[in-house]
Design a protein around this motif. Sequence first.
Motif, short mmCIF file in Angstrom:
data_model
loop_
_atom_site.label_atom_id
_atom_site.label_comp_id
_atom_site.label_asym_id
_atom_site.label_seq_id
_atom_site.Cartn_x
_atom_site.Cartn_y
_atom_site.Cartn_z
N TYR A 55 9.54 16.59 5.75
CA TYR A 55 10.99 16.13 5.34
C TYR A 55 11.67 16.99 4.01
CZ TYR A 55 10.59 11.90 8.28
OH TYR A 55 10.43 10.96 8.55
N GLN A 56 12.27 17.67 4.44
CA GLN A 56 12.91 17.90 3.10
C GLN A 56 14.35 17.37 2.83
OE1 GLN A 56 12.95 21.67 1.79
NE2 GLN A 56 11.42 21.15 3.24
N VAL A 57 14.72 17.69 1.66
CA VAL A 57 15.23 16.59 0.75
C VAL A 57 17.15 16.77 1.36
CG1 VAL A 57 15.88 17.81 -1.80
CG2 VAL A 57 16.52 15.45 -1.58
N THR A 58 17.97 16.46 1.41
CA THR A 58 19.06 17.40 1.75
C THR A 58 20.24 16.16 0.69
OG1 THR A 58 19.34 15.07 3.24
CG2 THR A 58 18.88 16.52 4.33
N ILE A 59 20.06 15.62 0.11
CA ILE A 59 20.45 14.58 -0.77
C ILE A 59 19.56 14.37 -2.00
CG2 ILE A 59 22.36 13.36 -1.79
CD1 ILE A 59 23.41 12.85 0.89
N LYS A 260 9.09 20.81 -4.09
CA LYS A 260 8.36 20.42 -2.88
C LYS A 260 9.35 19.94 -2.05
CE LYS A 260 4.22 20.88 -5.09
NZ LYS A 260 3.05 19.87 -5.49
N HIS A 261 9.55 19.96 -1.30
CA HIS A 261 10.43 19.85 -0.14
C HIS A 261 11.48 19.80 -0.67
CE1 HIS A 261 7.05 17.13 1.17
NE2 HIS A 261 6.66 17.24 0.03
N GLY A 262 12.41 20.20 -1.34
CA GLY A 262 13.58 21.09 -1.32
C GLY A 262 13.82 20.34 -2.89
N VAL A 292 18.30 11.36 0.14
CA VAL A 292 17.82 11.64 1.14
C VAL A 292 17.06 12.47 1.52
CG1 VAL A 292 18.94 11.39 3.55
CG2 VAL A 292 20.23 10.36 1.24
N PHE A 293 16.02 11.81 2.63
CA PHE A 293 14.77 12.97 3.09
C PHE A 293 15.35 13.14 4.42
CE2 PHE A 293 13.33 12.31 -1.04
CZ PHE A 293 12.94 13.64 -1.90
N SER A 294 15.19 14.21 5.14
CA SER A 294 15.39 14.14 6.69
C SER A 294 14.50 15.42 7.29
CB SER A 294 16.47 14.69 7.13
OG SER A 294 18.11 13.96 6.74
N LYS A 295 13.65 14.70 7.90
CA LYS A 295 12.46 15.54 9.60
C LYS A 295 12.87 17.04 10.08
CE LYS A 295 9.09 14.81 11.60
NZ LYS A 295 7.56 14.03 12.43
N GLN A 296 12.63 17.71 9.69
CA GLN A 296 13.38 18.52 10.16
C GLN A 296 12.10 19.67 11.26
OE1 GLN A 296 15.80 20.65 7.87
NE2 GLN A 296 15.15 18.74 7.35
N ALA A 297 13.27 20.20 12.35
CA ALA A 297 12.19 20.53 12.83
C ALA A 297 11.76 21.74 13.12
CB ALA A 297 14.14 20.62 14.40
N ARG A 298 10.59 21.78 13.50
CA ARG A 298 9.97 22.96 13.58
C ARG A 298 9.97 24.19 14.59
NH1 ARG A 298 4.40 23.00 12.02
NH2 ARG A 298 4.62 21.09 10.12
#
Length: 298
Positions: A55-59, A260-262, A292-298
């Motif tokens: 997961y990475q932060v988007t907001i 961490k996580h952006g 907001v945290f979204s799962k990033q595609a590998r």
Amino acid sequence: MRALKRILEGLLTVALLLVLAAGVHYRLFERGWFHLNQWHRGEPAEDASLWLPDYQVTIQGKVVRGIDDDLSALTFDPDRNSLIAVTNGNPHLLELSLEGDLLRAIRLVGFSDPEAVEYISAGVYVISDERRQRLLRVEVDERTTVIDAAHASQLSLGIDRNGNKGFEGLAYDKVGERLFVAKERNPVRIYEIAGFPYVAEAPAVHINQHQARLFVRDLSSLQFDERSGHLLALSDESRLVVELDGSGQPLSSLALDAGKHGLEQDVPQAEGIAMGPDGTLYVVSEPNLFYVFSKQAR
């Protein structure tokens, strides 16, 4: 020379004892062992879990306008496609958009310290009143402007009472009809309640301690994932989200520290977590911050 050696040995002993005490107090040894196992498990664990490291932060750190302080708790409402939160200083039930904008505020009357809210079904929520250790089933529709605790079905509990260290988090398993309740600390606990919120009387209500292997200093919120059957536990003081499987075994984690996580800065006081149907994670922090945290595609 001998005296100096004895002094140095004494100082070294004191330093080691302090390190050990800090490790025990902050659960550093258990946390370190978990991270080592998480790294070692790798891809097999990813397939069987939400795998929070992806997961990475988007907001991040968005100020929720219209709220000054005490933003606490979070749950996703699938019927309204929005988020529900509470404030406890000036008690209100809040509706937020998925982008963190305030849509609605409903005054809470008769609540001493609302700390958690959980969606149950269309228009039905459970709110925890921390100091009094009670759970209240409330109903809300488009015309609701005030929610009065006196008109709500209630379940009062007296488990490990410790002042302002009571029920901080709620999560609901619709299939299993289980309500998970997190006790903040002293001691940290997760309880399973079967029966409530549809029944409020014994013996129809059953309470069990969930066997979670927790290594966090406190608990501030919970989230149940229907697809995997896993539970997410949020800790403010440890700045961590931990994924637990059905037996309470920790599987993965998401750190809320800067870098961490952006994240550009630490999440200062994470108090609520919710998950959308696509797996997106929403987090709120006091005083009035939204993430907001979204799962990033590998």
